[in-house]
Design an enzyme around this catalytic site. Structure first.
Site, PDB file in Angstrom:
ATOM      1  N   GLU B  60       0.820  -1.218   0.000  1.00  0.00           N
ATOM      2  CA  GLU B  60       0.000   0.000   0.000  1.00  0.00           C
ATOM      3  C   GLU B  60       0.852   1.266   0.000  1.00  0.00           C
ATOM      4  OE1 GLU B  60      -0.442  -2.608   1.954  1.00  0.00           O
ATOM      5  OE2 GLU B  60      -2.462  -3.353   1.541  1.00  0.00           O
ATOM      6  N   HIS B 129     -11.520  -4.070  10.090  1.00  0.00           N
ATOM      7  CA  HIS B 129     -12.115  -4.050   8.745  1.00  0.00           C
ATOM      8  C   HIS B 129     -13.279  -3.065   8.647  1.00  0.00           C
ATOM      9  CE1 HIS B 129      -9.574  -7.310   7.541  1.00  0.00           C
ATOM     10  NE2 HIS B 129     -10.244  -7.560   6.430  1.00  0.00           N
TER      11      HIS B 129
END
Lengths: 334, 351
Positions: B60, B129
Site C-alpha cells: 500500500e 475491517h
C-alpha cells in the site's frame, strides 16, 4: 590507472565536466558550512562534502529529460543535475526567490526546468515516487530514465523493498543509486544491518540487476553506471548500484563531529585520503591533457558563481505574510 | 434519468474518465479479479487494457508513492483499497508526500491522484475491517476528502476527484454499494466542497455524510409525520467543507444534530459542533446533538454490533427528546426484514 588516463585522454570534456560538477558541489557545501554560524540559513542542512563523485558521475550520464529525485542530503544531486544554484541558496536562506519559494528549505529542493523532481526529508520517501515516474515513462513510451538517490538507511525501510519489487515486476526504467556512507545519523551500519550481507547482493537476490563500486572514484562510477543506463533505456528494467562513500561533516549541520565519539579519527582520515575531488584532480593532471591552469580557471569561475549565489540569496526578499497561505492546492481547472 | 446502483455509478465514472483521458490509470489489489471491487471496476481492463488497469502487489505504501510519482509526469492514477484499514500502511506517502507536494515546493508541482478507500460494516467486520477514519484525513492540509452518500454523487464526485489537480481521498461505505438512485449519464460532475440539502425543513438541521445520510433519510420521514421538520444537509465533501451551507441551515433552524460514521472524539462531528458553537452561538435554542460511534474499536460479534452502531431510530429518539417528546425504540418499528448487521438482503458477507 592506465585505463583511467586513457579515459581522460579520450573523454577530456566529460572528465572536466565531472571535475566542474564536483568542485561546484564542494565549494557550495563548504561555503554553507563557513556561513552557517551567521544564523541566516535557519533550516536543517545536510552537507554532501565527501560524496560528490557519485552525484557528478551519475548526473553527467543522465540527459536533461531524465528524472532525478533525492533525499534530505540532496544539494549535490540538485547541482549535478543542473539545478539553479542561486535558487538553491536562496531556498536555504528562506527567501521568496528560492526554488520552493521558501516553503521547503534545504531538504525540499526542486528544479523542474532540468527535471530535478524534488527531494524530501523522510528516509526512503522518494524511492516509490521515482518508481512512479518510471511507470509514467513506460506509459508515455518516452525512453527516459528515472533516477533516485538514497542512503544505506533507506534500505532498512519497508517501502524500499516494496518499491524495488514493483520496479522489477513491471520492468520500469529506474536507476537506484544507494550511497552507502556507513552511518544513519550516528548509528553505524553494523548495528542496523547484519555483517557480511551486502546491500547490492541482497537486492540482486530480489531479481534486480545490481553492481557495487567505489563511490569516491568519479571515473569508476561513470564507467560502471554508463552501460546500466543504456540497459535501462533498452527496456531491460531497473538497475541498482551501491557505492561506498563517506560524509565528512556531521549528519546535519556545518561542523566536523569526530570528537563526539561515534566514529574514529582513524576511519575519518582513511576516507579523507580518498577525497574524491583531489583524486580526480590528480588523475586529470597526470593525464597531461589537463593543465593546472585549467583546474584553476574552473575553480575560479565556480568560486565566483558561489559568491554570487550567496549575494543573490542575501539580497532577495523574504516571502510575505500572504505567501504562508498560498500553494496548498493547485487550483487550475481541468 | 435512469436508476443505477452506487457501485454502478462508480463504474460509470471510471469508464467516462478513462475514455476522456488516456492518462487516467486504475490500479488496486483485486481490481481486475472476477468480483471487481464489489462490481465497481468490472470491465475496465477489458475496455482499456492491462497497461492502464492492473492488479498490484500488496504494497500500500509504495503503491501510493508510485501514484505520486506517476502523477508528477502527467498521469492521473486512481488507486483503490477494499478496506480503509489496509491503507493505514500508506499514511507516510499520503501525509508526508502527497499532501505536502504542492505546498512544500512552492506550487512547482502538484499531485493529481485519487484514492478510493472502502469502509466496512457488519457481518463481523470487527476492529480492523470497519474503521471510518475520515477525521485523520481532514486533519491533513493539502488533501481533499469526499464521502458521497447517494449514487449520483458517487459518480459526480469520482469524476471531479479524478480530474482535480490535487490528492483526493474518496471514501465509500460498503453499505452504499447496492443502493439505487437517479444518475445522469455522460460526463456528470459534482463540485468538490459543496454540500447538498436533501430535504428542506425549518425545525432542526441534521448535518450528515456517507452512510449516516441514508439512516437520516429514513428518520426525517418519520419525524415529519411527528410534526418535526428537518433540514437534512448531506456534506458530500469533508475537505474542503461547505461551512456556508452548514451555518446557513443552523441560522434558519436554530437547532443542530450532527451524524458521524466514525468515533466521536476528535471527529468531523466534533469540528462541526465546535464551529457552529463559535459562529452561531447566539442563534442556538438548544445545545447541539451528535450521533457517532462510541470511543471503542468495533466489536465483531453479532450480539455486540447491535449496541455499537446507531441508526434511524436513534436519530428519531434524540430529535424528539430535543423537542420534549419521549418515544420508545420499540414503538418506532422501522421495518427491517433482515438482521441488524447487514444493510439489506443482498448482503451475505463475507466482506
Amino acid at each position: 590507472m592506465v585505463f583511467m588516463d586513457n579515459f581522460i585522454k579520450r573523454n577530456k570534456k566529460i572528465a572536466l565536466e565531472l571535475f566542474y560538477k564536483m568542485s561546484k558541489i564542494r565549494f557550495t557545501e563548504e561555503k554553507i558550512a563557513e556561513k552557517y554560524s551567521e544564523e541566516k540559513m535557519r533550516c536543517p542542512t545536510h552537507l554532501y562534502t565527501g560524496q560528490e563523485a557519485i552525484a557528478a558521475a551519475v548526473c553527467t550520464l543522465l540527459k536533461r529529460s531524465d528524472f532525478v529525485i533525492s533525499t534530505h542530503r540532496s544539494h549535490g544531486h540538485y547541482l549535478a543535475k543542473g539545478g539553479d544554484l542561486n535558487k538553491m541558496i536562496a531556498e536555504i536562506y528562506g527567501k521568496v526567490t528560492g526554488c520552493s519559494k521558501g516553503k521547503g528549505g534545504s531538504m525540499h529542493l526542486i528544479d523542474r526546468r532540468v527535471n530535478f523532481m524534488g527531494s524530501t526529508a523522510i528516509v526512503a520517501g522518494t524511492i516509490p515516487v521515482a518508481v512512479g515516474l518510471g511507470l509514467s515513462i513506460k506509459l508515455h513510451k518516452t525512453n527516459q530514465v528515472s533516477c533516485v538517490f538514497f542512503g544505506d538507511g533507506a534500505v532498512e525501510e519497508g517501502v524500499f523493498y516494496e518499491s524495488i519489487n514493483f520496479a522489477i515486476l513491471k520492468k520500469l526504467p529506474v536507476l537506484f543509486i544507494c550511497e552507502n556512507n556507513r552511518y544513519s545519523v550516528y548509528s553505524p551500519l553494523k548495528v542496523r544491518q547484519p555483517e557480511g550481507r551486502n546491500i547490492y547482493e541482497m537486492v540482486k537476490a530480489m531479481g534486480c540487476a545490481t553492481d557495487f563500486g567505489d563511490g569516491n572514484d568519479a571515473l569508476g562510477v561513470y564507467e560502471k553506471v554508463k552501460p546500466a543506463i543504456e540497459s535501462i533505456r533498452k527496456g531491460n528494467g531497473p538497475f541498482f548500484f551501491e557505492f561506498a562513500t563517506y560524509r565528512w561533516r556531521e549528519h546535519c549541520g556545518p561542523n566536523y563531529d569526530n570528537d563526539i565519539g561515534y566514529r574514529s579519527e582513524k576511519e575519518f582520515d582513511f576516507w579523507k585520503k580518498k577525497d574524491p575531488l583531489r583524486l580526480l584532480e590528480e588523475k586529470l593532471l597526470r593525464s597531461s591533457v589537463v593543465k593546472r591552469k585549467d583546474i584553476e580557471t574552473i575553480d575560479e569561475n565556480i568560486s565566483q558563481e558561489v559568491e554570487a549565489a550567496f549575494e543573490f540569496a542575501e539580497k532577495s526578499p523574504f516571502p510575505e505574510k500572504d505567501d504562508v497561505f498560498k500553494h496548498l492546492y493547485n487550483e487550475c481547472a481541468q | 434519468m435512469r436508476e443505477i446502483t452506487y457501485g454502478q455509478a462508480i463504474n460509470e465514472a471510471y469508464m467516462e474518465a478513462m475514455r476522456r483521458d488516456k492518462n487516467v490509470i486504475a490500479y488496486g489489489l483485486g481490481i481486475d479479479d472476477p468480483k471487481g471491487i464489489f462490481g465497481t471496476t468490472l470491465g475496465l481492463k477489458e475496455r482499456f487494457g492491462e497497461e492502464r488497469v492492473f492488479d498490484m502487489p500488496t504494497s500500500e505504501n509504495a503503491m501510493t508513492g508510485v501514484a505520486i510519482g506517476a502523477s508528477l509526469n502527467g498521469i492521473r492514477p486512481v488507486m483503490c483499497h477494499q478496506r480503509m484499514d489496509f491503507f493505514l500502511l500508506a499514511m507516510d506517502q499520503l501525509v508526508n508526500n502527497a499532501a505536502k507536494w504542492s505546498y512544500m515546493f512552492g506550487g512547482e508541482s502538484s499531485v493529481p491522484i485519487t484514492i478510493r478507500l472502502i469502509i466496512g460494516r457488519g457481518w463481523g467486520q470487527g476492529p480492523t475491517h470497519s474503521q471510518s477514519l475520515q477525521a485523520w484525513l481532514t486533519h491533513i492540509p493539502g488533501l481533499k476528502v469526499v464521502m458521497p452518500a447517494i449514487a449520483a454523487d458517487a459518480k459526480g464526485l469520482l469524476l471531479s476527484s479524478i480530474f482535480d489537480n490535487n490528492p483526493v481521498i474518496y471514501l465509500e461505505h460498503r453499505w452504499l454499494h447496492n443502493l439505487k438512485g437517479d444518475v445522469p449519464s455522460g460526463d456528470f460532475r459534482v463540485p468538490i466542497g459543496k454540500a447538498q440539502c436533501l430535504k428542506e425543513g425549518k425545525d432542526i438541521s441534521i448535518i450528515s455524510f456517507s452512510y449516516m445520510t441514508i439512516e437520516a433519510l429514513h428518520a426525517v420521514e418519520i419525524l415529519d409525520k411527528k410534526g418535526i421538520s428537518c433540514d437534512l444537509i448531506d456534506l458530500r465533501s469533508l475537505s474542503p467543507l461547505d461551512w456556508h451551507t452548514v451555518f446557513e441551515s443552523v441560522h434558519k433552524t436554530k437547532r443542530l444534530l450532527v451524524l458521524d460514521t466514525g468515533q466521536a472524539s476528535g471527529s468531523i462531528s466534533a469540528e462541526i459542533i465546535a464551529r457552529v458553537c463559535m459562529k452561531c452561538h447566539g442563534k442556538l435554542f438548544k445545545a447541539p446533538l451528535r450521533i457517532a460511534l462510541p470511543d471503542f474499536p468495533t466489536p465483531t460479534s453479532f450480539s455486540m454490533t447491535k449496541h455499537f452502531y446507531r441508526g434511524a431510530e436513534d436519530i428519531v429518539i434524540e430529535v424528539m427528546k430535543l423537542f420534549g417528546k419521549n418515544i420508545k425504540k420499540e414503538v418506532l418499528k422501522i421495518k427491517k426484514n433482515f438482521p441488524h448487521d447487514v444493510p439489506g438482503d443482498w448482503f451475505k458477507g463475507p466482506f
